[in-house]
Design an enzyme around this catalytic site. Structure first.
Site, short mmCIF file in Angstrom:
data_model
loop_
_atom_site.label_atom_id
_atom_site.label_comp_id
_atom_site.label_asym_id
_atom_site.label_seq_id
_atom_site.Cartn_x
_atom_site.Cartn_y
_atom_site.Cartn_z
N GLU A 139 13.18 -9.17 1.12
CA GLU A 139 12.36 -8.06 1.64
C GLU A 139 13.09 -6.75 1.37
OE1 GLU A 139 12.19 -8.30 5.92
OE2 GLU A 139 10.70 -6.70 6.09
N ARG B 280 4.49 11.05 -2.14
CA ARG B 280 4.34 10.64 -0.77
C ARG B 280 5.62 10.91 0.04
NH1 ARG B 280 4.79 4.38 1.10
NH2 ARG B 280 4.13 4.84 3.22
N ARG C 233 13.26 4.56 12.43
CA ARG C 233 12.07 5.40 12.39
C ARG C 233 11.24 5.13 13.66
NH1 ARG C 233 9.28 4.94 6.68
NH2 ARG C 233 8.06 6.63 7.62
N TYR D 229 10.84 8.98 1.12
CA TYR D 229 10.80 7.99 0.04
C TYR D 229 11.37 8.49 -1.29
CZ TYR D 229 7.81 5.66 3.42
OH TYR D 229 7.33 5.07 4.57
N PRO E 202 0.79 -1.23 0.00
CA PRO E 202 0.00 0.00 0.00
C PRO E 202 0.82 1.28 0.00
CG PRO E 202 -0.20 -1.17 2.09
CD PRO E 202 0.48 -2.10 1.13
N ASN E 203 0.31 2.21 -0.77
CA ASN E 203 0.85 3.58 -0.88
C ASN E 203 2.14 3.69 -1.67
OD1 ASN E 203 -1.23 4.89 0.75
ND2 ASN E 203 -0.36 3.72 2.45
N ASN F 165 8.09 -5.58 -1.05
CA ASN F 165 8.03 -4.50 -0.07
C ASN F 165 6.57 -4.42 0.36
OD1 ASN F 165 7.91 -2.18 1.42
ND2 ASN F 165 8.98 -0.89 -0.06
N HIS G 191 4.44 -4.62 9.02
CA HIS G 191 4.40 -4.54 10.48
C HIS G 191 3.14 -5.17 11.08
CE1 HIS G 191 7.49 -1.75 9.28
NE2 HIS G 191 6.61 -0.95 8.73
N HIS H 65 12.84 -2.42 1.84
CA HIS H 65 12.21 -1.17 2.31
C HIS H 65 13.04 -0.01 1.82
CE1 HIS H 65 9.48 -3.44 4.72
NE2 HIS H 65 10.51 -4.17 5.13
N ILE H 66 12.36 0.97 1.29
CA ILE H 66 13.05 2.14 0.75
C ILE H 66 13.72 2.92 1.89
CG2 ILE H 66 12.67 4.34 -0.46
CD1 ILE H 66 10.21 2.84 -1.82
N SER H 67 12.98 3.07 2.97
CA SER H 67 13.51 3.79 4.14
C SER H 67 14.14 2.79 5.12
CB SER H 67 12.38 4.55 4.84
OG SER H 67 11.45 3.63 5.39
N ALA I 164 3.22 -0.89 4.72
CA ALA I 164 2.69 -0.91 6.10
C ALA I 164 2.32 -2.33 6.56
CB ALA I 164 1.48 0.01 6.21
N ASP J 232 2.22 -15.88 6.08
CA ASP J 232 1.76 -17.25 5.83
C ASP J 232 1.77 -17.60 4.34
OD1 ASP J 232 1.46 -17.72 8.51
OD2 ASP J 232 -0.72 -17.53 8.54
N ARG K 35 7.70 0.46 13.44
CA ARG K 35 8.22 0.00 12.14
C ARG K 35 9.37 -0.99 12.29
NH1 ARG K 35 5.64 3.43 8.33
NH2 ARG K 35 5.19 5.42 9.31
C1 DQA Z 1 8.24 1.05 3.75
C2 DQA Z 1 8.34 1.30 5.26
C3 DQA Z 1 7.00 1.03 5.93
O1 DQA Z 1 7.11 1.24 7.33
C4 DQA Z 1 5.96 1.96 5.38
O2 DQA Z 1 4.69 1.68 5.95
C5 DQA Z 1 5.89 1.96 3.90
C6 DQA Z 1 7.12 1.84 3.12
C7 DQA Z 1 9.55 1.43 3.02
O3 DQA Z 1 9.66 1.07 1.85
O4 DQA Z 1 10.40 2.10 3.59
O5 DQA Z 1 4.83 2.17 3.32
O6 DQA Z 1 8.03 -0.34 3.52
#
Ligand code: DQA
Length: 144
Positions: A98, A17, A107, A22, A9-10, A74, A80, A100-102, A77, A87, A111
């Site tokens: 896995e 965003r 943080r 990001y 998501p997002n 990725n 977490h 994550h951009i950040s 959200a 599963d 997270r």
């Molecule tokens: C994220 C980090 C997550 O905590 C966050 O909810 C995201 C992006 C990242 O790519 O850093 O939506 O997965």
């Protein structure tokens, strides 16, 4: 070699965003970067993004029927919160990285917990969009 790159998501809102976290590149340019890289390496890639947990679960399950060799995910959200995504990854047993951009470890406290880290071959975080390329590189090395 075929891989899935799954974004949660997002992540379709990249560029708009929280650019301080990001970056300013949008989702389309992320997809272009991945497609170009995979093209150079001769890797077949299926890029997927959804804002819906169950749809992401469906996509992971579909990997079983599509001869997928590796997954880059990725879950955003859902990282977490989602036992369902954990599963699904456990069910397909396909090598997964896995991303994550950040840097989720630097943080907010909530997270720091990732449900999927224990079943992933590697976790890459805090490297920006290039983290996806590093993840694909890792899978290429692992699978060949
Ligand atoms: C994220 C980090 C997550 O905590 C966050 O909810 C995201 C992006 C990242 O790519 O850093 O939506 O997965």
């Amino acid at each position: 070699m075929k891989i899935f790159v799954i974004n949660g998501p997002n992540l379709n809102m990249l560029g708009m965003r929280e650019p301080d976290i990001y970056g300013t590149q949008n989702y389309e340019s992320l997809c272009r970067m991945i497609t170009d890289y995979c093209g150079e390496k001769g890797v077949e890639v299926d890029l997927f993004q959804s804002n819906h947990e169950g749809v992401i679960v469906d996509k992971i399950q579909s990997a079983l029927f599509e001869d997928v060799d590796g997954i880059v995910i990725n879950p955003a959200a859902y990282t977490h919160t989602s036992v369902a995504i954990l599963d699904a990854l456990k069910c397909v047993k396909i090598p997964t990285v896995e991303v994550h951009i950040s840097d989720i470890n630097r943080r907010e406290e909530f997270r720091k917990k990732s449900f999927i880290t224990p079943i992933c071959k590697k976790t890459i975080c805090g490297k920006g969009l290039i983290g996806y390329i590093e993840a694909i590189e890792f899978l290429i090395e692992k699978i060949k």
